[in-house]
Motif scaffolding. Sequence first.
Motif, PDB file in Angstrom:
ATOM      1  N   TYR A  32       0.840  -1.178   0.000  1.00  0.00           N
ATOM      2  CA  TYR A  32       0.000   0.000   0.000  1.00  0.00           C
ATOM      3  C   TYR A  32       0.882   1.238   0.000  1.00  0.00           C
ATOM      4  O   TYR A  32       1.992   1.231   0.533  1.00  0.00           O
ATOM      5  CB  TYR A  32      -0.952   0.023   1.196  1.00  0.00           C
ATOM      6  N   ASN A  33       0.376   2.284  -0.619  1.00  0.00           N
ATOM      7  CA  ASN A  33       1.065   3.562  -0.659  1.00  0.00           C
ATOM      8  C   ASN A  33       0.441   4.504   0.368  1.00  0.00           C
ATOM      9  O   ASN A  33      -0.745   4.416   0.681  1.00  0.00           O
ATOM     10  CB  ASN A  33       0.981   4.180  -2.047  1.00  0.00           C
ATOM     11  N   MET A  34       1.235   5.432   0.847  1.00  0.00           N
ATOM     12  CA  MET A  34       0.740   6.405   1.806  1.00  0.00           C
ATOM     13  C   MET A  34       1.257   7.789   1.449  1.00  0.00           C
ATOM     14  O   MET A  34       2.286   7.929   0.785  1.00  0.00           O
ATOM     15  CB  MET A  34       1.144   6.034   3.233  1.00  0.00           C
ATOM     16  N   TYR A  37      -1.265  15.097   2.664  1.00  0.00           N
ATOM     17  CA  TYR A  37      -1.856  16.248   2.003  1.00  0.00           C
ATOM     18  C   TYR A  37      -2.061  17.343   3.031  1.00  0.00           C
ATOM     19  O   TYR A  37      -2.063  17.090   4.238  1.00  0.00           O
ATOM     20  CB  TYR A  37      -3.196  15.896   1.362  1.00  0.00           C
ATOM     21  N   ARG A  50       4.509  11.762  -0.728  1.00  0.00           N
ATOM     22  CA  ARG A  50       3.968  10.425  -0.811  1.00  0.00           C
ATOM     23  C   ARG A  50       5.102   9.423  -0.782  1.00  0.00           C
ATOM     24  O   ARG A  50       6.245   9.737  -1.144  1.00  0.00           O
ATOM     25  CB  ARG A  50       3.105  10.240  -2.063  1.00  0.00           C
ATOM     26  N   THR A  96      -3.165   9.846   4.079  1.00  0.00           N
ATOM     27  CA  THR A  96      -3.986   8.957   3.268  1.00  0.00           C
ATOM     28  C   THR A  96      -3.256   7.655   3.009  1.00  0.00           C
ATOM     29  O   THR A  96      -2.031   7.626   2.873  1.00  0.00           O
ATOM     30  CB  THR A  96      -4.382   9.619   1.939  1.00  0.00           C
ATOM     31  N   ASN A  98      -3.500   4.354   0.426  1.00  0.00           N
ATOM     32  CA  ASN A  98      -4.068   3.839  -0.817  1.00  0.00           C
ATOM     33  C   ASN A  98      -3.810   2.350  -0.902  1.00  0.00           C
ATOM     34  O   ASN A  98      -2.657   1.914  -0.882  1.00  0.00           O
ATOM     35  CB  ASN A  98      -3.477   4.546  -2.028  1.00  0.00           C
ATOM     36  N   TRP A  99      -4.882   1.593  -1.010  1.00  0.00           N
ATOM     37  CA  TRP A  99      -4.801   0.138  -0.993  1.00  0.00           C
ATOM     38  C   TRP A  99      -5.797  -0.412  -1.990  1.00  0.00           C
ATOM     39  O   TRP A  99      -7.011  -0.180  -1.860  1.00  0.00           O
ATOM     40  CB  TRP A  99      -5.092  -0.372   0.419  1.00  0.00           C
ATOM     41  N   ASP A 103      -8.848   4.924  -1.318  1.00  0.00           N
ATOM     42  CA  ASP A 103      -8.173   5.894  -0.467  1.00  0.00           C
ATOM     43  C   ASP A 103      -8.853   5.969   0.889  1.00  0.00           C
ATOM     44  O   ASP A 103     -10.069   6.111   0.989  1.00  0.00           O
ATOM     45  CB  ASP A 103      -8.179   7.277  -1.111  1.00  0.00           C
ATOM     46  N   TYR A 104      -8.053   5.902   1.916  1.00  0.00           N
ATOM     47  CA  TYR A 104      -8.530   6.034   3.286  1.00  0.00           C
ATOM     48  C   TYR A 104      -7.862   7.253   3.903  1.00  0.00           C
ATOM     49  O   TYR A 104      -6.644   7.426   3.794  1.00  0.00           O
ATOM     50  CB  TYR A 104      -8.217   4.777   4.098  1.00  0.00           C
ATOM     51  N   TRP A 105      -8.665   8.082   4.554  1.00  0.00           N
ATOM     52  CA  TRP A 105      -8.201   9.363   5.066  1.00  0.00           C
ATOM     53  C   TRP A 105      -8.316   9.443   6.573  1.00  0.00           C
ATOM     54  O   TRP A 105      -9.251   8.915   7.176  1.00  0.00           O
ATOM     55  CB  TRP A 105      -9.020  10.508   4.458  1.00  0.00           C
TER      56      TRP A 105
END
Length: 115
Positions: A32-34, A37, A50, A96, A98-99, A103-105
Amino acid sequence: QVHVVESGGGAVQSGGSLRLSCLASGRIFGTYNMGWYRQTPGKQRELVARITSGGSTNYADSVKGRFTISRDNAQNTVYLQMNNLIPGDTAVYYCTLNWYGLDYWGQGTQVTVSS
């Protein structure tokens, strides 16, 4: 359900430093990326930094050389080390995750830099 929680915001004078933390929890595994922002009232969120699952990073031009993003995969945590802060960095900072295209915030954490 994936939850993302930021912490570490606060008020600091110009030239100071803060370290933001972002903890992801829930049934998550694999790659997963994180990212981070930030947003000020009346403006859209802008990407600050990121980091990919493999550790590759990129930054907004305005923070290059001052901010560093890193991650601890074992703890599902991402950090944003912010040095040499300036008033223009004042914003609510959001983490955030990203999976698989989602996107989860987090709820955001306030950073205020005074001159």
